[in-house]
Motif scaffolding. Structure first.
Motif, short mmCIF file in Angstrom:
data_model
loop_
_atom_site.label_atom_id
_atom_site.label_comp_id
_atom_site.label_asym_id
_atom_site.label_seq_id
_atom_site.Cartn_x
_atom_site.Cartn_y
_atom_site.Cartn_z
N GLU A 166 0.82 -1.19 0.07
CA GLU A 166 -0.03 -0.04 -0.13
C GLU A 166 0.77 1.37 -0.03
O GLU A 166 0.63 2.20 -0.54
CB GLU A 166 -0.94 -0.12 1.22
CG GLU A 166 -2.05 1.06 1.36
CD GLU A 166 -3.17 0.75 0.38
OE1 GLU A 166 -4.10 1.70 0.40
OE2 GLU A 166 -3.20 -0.21 -0.03
N ARG A 208 -8.92 -1.46 4.84
CA ARG A 208 -9.60 -0.07 4.26
C ARG A 208 -10.77 0.21 4.77
O ARG A 208 -10.99 1.60 4.95
CB ARG A 208 -9.64 -0.36 2.54
CG ARG A 208 -8.57 -0.53 1.99
CD ARG A 208 -8.69 -0.67 0.25
NE ARG A 208 -7.77 -1.35 -0.27
CZ ARG A 208 -6.62 -0.69 -0.57
NH1 ARG A 208 -6.36 0.45 -0.29
NH2 ARG A 208 -5.74 -1.37 -1.21
N GLU A 231 -3.83 10.81 4.48
CA GLU A 231 -3.42 9.98 3.24
C GLU A 231 -2.31 10.47 2.49
O GLU A 231 -1.55 9.71 1.95
CB GLU A 231 -4.61 10.06 2.32
CG GLU A 231 -6.00 9.51 2.69
CD GLU A 231 -6.75 10.17 3.80
OE1 GLU A 231 -7.80 9.51 4.46
OE2 GLU A 231 -6.45 11.34 4.15
N ARG A 235 1.24 8.54 1.57
CA ARG A 235 1.62 8.56 0.10
C ARG A 235 3.32 9.13 -0.04
O ARG A 235 3.85 9.03 -0.89
CB ARG A 235 0.82 9.30 -0.71
CG ARG A 235 -0.47 8.62 -1.23
CD ARG A 235 -1.23 9.16 -2.17
NE ARG A 235 -1.37 10.61 -2.20
CZ ARG A 235 -2.62 10.82 -1.63
NH1 ARG A 235 -3.68 10.11 -1.34
NH2 ARG A 235 -3.03 12.29 -1.60
N GLU A 467 -0.45 7.08 -6.03
CA GLU A 467 -1.14 8.36 -6.06
C GLU A 467 -2.73 8.00 -6.80
O GLU A 467 -3.60 8.89 -6.87
CB GLU A 467 -0.57 9.36 -7.27
CG GLU A 467 0.81 9.91 -6.82
CD GLU A 467 0.60 10.85 -5.52
OE1 GLU A 467 -0.70 11.23 -5.01
OE2 GLU A 467 1.55 11.12 -4.63
N LEU A 468 -2.81 6.71 -7.17
CA LEU A 468 -3.88 6.29 -7.81
C LEU A 468 -4.83 5.54 -6.66
O LEU A 468 -4.53 4.99 -5.70
CB LEU A 468 -3.54 5.23 -8.87
CG LEU A 468 -2.71 5.41 -9.83
CD1 LEU A 468 -2.44 4.61 -10.83
CD2 LEU A 468 -3.36 6.55 -10.63
N ALA A 469 -6.15 6.07 -6.98
CA ALA A 469 -7.11 5.35 -6.20
C ALA A 469 -7.19 3.96 -6.39
O ALA A 469 -6.77 3.26 -7.30
CB ALA A 469 -8.52 6.13 -6.17
N VAL A 470 -7.96 3.05 -5.49
CA VAL A 470 -8.18 1.65 -5.79
C VAL A 470 -8.77 1.42 -7.33
O VAL A 470 -8.38 0.34 -7.81
CB VAL A 470 -8.74 1.16 -4.51
CG1 VAL A 470 -9.20 -0.39 -4.83
CG2 VAL A 470 -8.21 1.15 -3.24
N GLU A 472 -8.60 3.16 -9.66
CA GLU A 472 -8.02 3.46 -10.86
C GLU A 472 -6.48 2.44 -11.04
O GLU A 472 -6.34 1.83 -11.99
CB GLU A 472 -7.17 5.02 -10.66
CG GLU A 472 -8.02 6.13 -10.73
CD GLU A 472 -7.60 7.40 -10.30
OE1 GLU A 472 -7.96 8.57 -11.03
OE2 GLU A 472 -6.97 7.28 -9.27
N TYR A 473 -6.13 2.07 -9.85
CA TYR A 473 -5.06 1.22 -9.89
C TYR A 473 -5.37 -0.23 -10.16
O TYR A 473 -4.50 -0.85 -11.22
CB TYR A 473 -4.61 1.10 -8.47
CG TYR A 473 -3.03 0.03 -8.25
CD1 TYR A 473 -2.01 0.70 -8.40
CD2 TYR A 473 -3.58 -1.27 -7.77
CE1 TYR A 473 -0.89 -0.51 -8.25
CE2 TYR A 473 -2.40 -2.17 -7.83
CZ TYR A 473 -1.34 -1.50 -7.87
OH TYR A 473 0.07 -2.33 -7.92
#
Length: 516
Positions: A166, A208, A231, A235, A467-470, A472-473
């Protein structure tokens, strides 16, 4: 070997380039966790950095540039929170994840950040260049980095997990990477892969949906004036150090800022205490070392199991060293030496040591492989079963389930490992692979920590994946659009085909009517 030592001295003397102020945080009360974290801190102090360490166990005989900030009471509080670890042996992975996320993670972060000694440091006005925190469900503690205006480095007491992935955006394909709570290695059957997928879903859901919101709440309470969000702090990790190495475990895909330094806790071999040295030197038929680690205690073994070990040991021609947390054992055989504490690394290095009976903890397993000693594993909880299963699959050890411990079963596994040469040959081969590397674990850790110092956080190492949300990833948004497009194409094709079929049938109907 000489070249590597010269390189190590050179790195220790020259690699830093500048003295940094470093804050290390070892939040758990387990000694095995402490050994890993303290290894990094002592390494940095020896390299000339100004080191402050928050930990349950203050470093004795620390150098002048090493400051202890003691987490008093955390050991007692942790044991009260967790209870007898032997009770966790048969807990299912599903329940285990619930217990860990709802108790241990919250406890470690809250206890550390609310401790009076930590509060005094936070209110002192000090600043640091680097904050190094153990990543073991302790995400709220990462906030100390933004509080002290420092770059953030984390270290894992074992290998990669959901938590480290993560932080770095590293992929964790479930086809060959088992979930940390499962007892699988990287060679899984179809059933195991199926269960691995299910538990990964469950793990992600709890992590999560339960754990991270809890850590976020602790973060906001501890750092009400934080300049960045929880958050954003997650990161901002510059580096993740893993207590693993591909020669000892599994091949995994890593981002550039995930570095394997397995065995970083292993120190140079020191002379043994006189009584232990004499006991092992005179072991003409070899010796066996038995330890259940620093958290598990042999005195907590069920009485029947303890007696089975004693009866089995009394029949061996080998001498046995047992880390036993009591001064006396009734009817102790002459070939058995017990001590509440034993210098494990130095014992495993002794040439007469032939076998290590262990709970399967990662530190002991790594030290056994480092010194080329086969193992018998008695796993209880955590990653221990996975480590023992890996030893069994690779052929340098075997499994002895605690539920199956009897006098006969103990004698059988000892006889198997001592008298079957494949165990000693395999462990010798793996040890050679582990030693065959350009830098030691300590040298590697020092280099990369100082790399982050030299490059002011080394943000260029971070993967854009963090940097990507779940959604998007995992390309769920793209997949959704593609599915929608395919659905529209199928829908339109169906109606076009239906319309064409009607048009083709219409002339046939008209001609039939004319004939009539």
């Amino acid at each position: 070997m000489l070249l590597r030592r010269v390189l190590g001295i050179f790195l220790l003397v020259t690699s830093g380039g500048e003295c940094a102020k470093i804050l290390g945080v070892i939040p758990t009360g387990g000694k095995s966790h402490h050994f890993v974290g303290a290894s990094y801190m002592k390494l940095l102090a020896k390299a000339g950095h100004d080191v402050t360490v928050i930990a349950a166990f203050p470093e004795k005989n620390a150098p002048k540039n090493y400051r202890n900030i003691e987490l008093t009471g955390v050991v007692e509080a942790m044991f009260e929170q967790m209870g007898n670890p032997f009770d966790f042996k048969d807990v299912s992975p599903l329940l285990n994840t619930v217990l860990i996320y709802t108790t241990f993670g919250k406890f470690s972060s809250e206890y550390t950040l609310n401790h009076p000694n930590v509060q005094r440091l936070m209110n002192s006005g000090e600043t640091f260049d680097i904050v190094i925190v153990e990543t073991f469900l302790t995400e709220a503690i990462y906030g100390l980095a933004q509080h002290f205006n420092a770059s953030l480095i984390t270290y894992s007491p074992f290998g990669s997990s959901l938590w480290t992935a993560e932080l770095t955006g590293s992929p964790t394909p479930t086809s060959h990477i088992p979930n940390s709570w499962l007892y699988y290695d990287d060679k899984m059957t179809f059933y195991e892969r199926l269960w691995n997928v299910v538990l990964n879903w469950w793990d992600n859901l709890l992590y999560r949906g339960v754990h991270l919101p809890s850590q976020n709440a602790i973060y906001r309470k501890a750092f009400p004036n934080a300049q960045i969000t929880f958050e954003q702090q997650m990161r901002s990790v510059s580096l993740v150090l893993l207590n693993d190495h591909f020669s000892l475990g599994s091949i995994r895909p890593y981002s550039p800022n995930m570095i394997e330094v397995g065995g970083v806790q292993i120190e140079d071999v020191k002379p043994l205490p006189k009584d232990i040295g004499k006991f092992l030197d005179e072991a003409t038929d070899g010796a066996i070392y038995f330890s259940m680690g620093s958290y598990l205690k042999s005195t907590d073994l069920p009485r029947a199991k303890r007696d089975a070990f004693i009866r089995a040991f009394s029949q061996l021609k080998q001498r046995v060293l047992w880390k036993f947390e009591d001064d006396t054992i009734p009817q102790k055989p002459d070939n058995l030496l017990i001590k509440p504490w034993l210098p494990q690394n130095d014992i495993l290095a002794h040439p007469n040591m032939k076998l290590f009976i262990t709970h399967g903890g990662l530190l002991g397993t790594t030290e056994a492989l480092f010194h080329g000693k086969p193992t018998v594993g008695i796993p209880i909880f955590g990653d221990q079963m996975m480590n023992v299963r890996r030893a069994t699959r690779l052929g340098y050890g075997t499994l002895l389930d605690l539920n199956d411990v009897t006098e006969q079963s103990v004698l059988a596994v000892i006889d198997e490992v001592l008298n079957n040469t494949r165990y000693s040959e395999t462990v010798r081969l793996i040890s050679q692979r582990y030693h065959d590397k350009p830098m030691t674990a300590k040298q590697t850790a020092l280099y990369w920590i100082e790399y982050v110092i030299r490059h002011r956080g080394a943000s260029h190492l971070r993967s854009p994946a963090v940097e990507l949300a779940v959604v998007e990833y995992n390309q769920l948004d793209v997949l959704s659009v593609l599915v929608l497009i395919m659905g529209v194409i199928v829908f339109v094709s169906f109606w076009v085909l239906r319309f064409a079929c009607r048009k083709l049938r219409a002339p046939s109907i008209i001609s039939n009517k004319k004939i009539d």
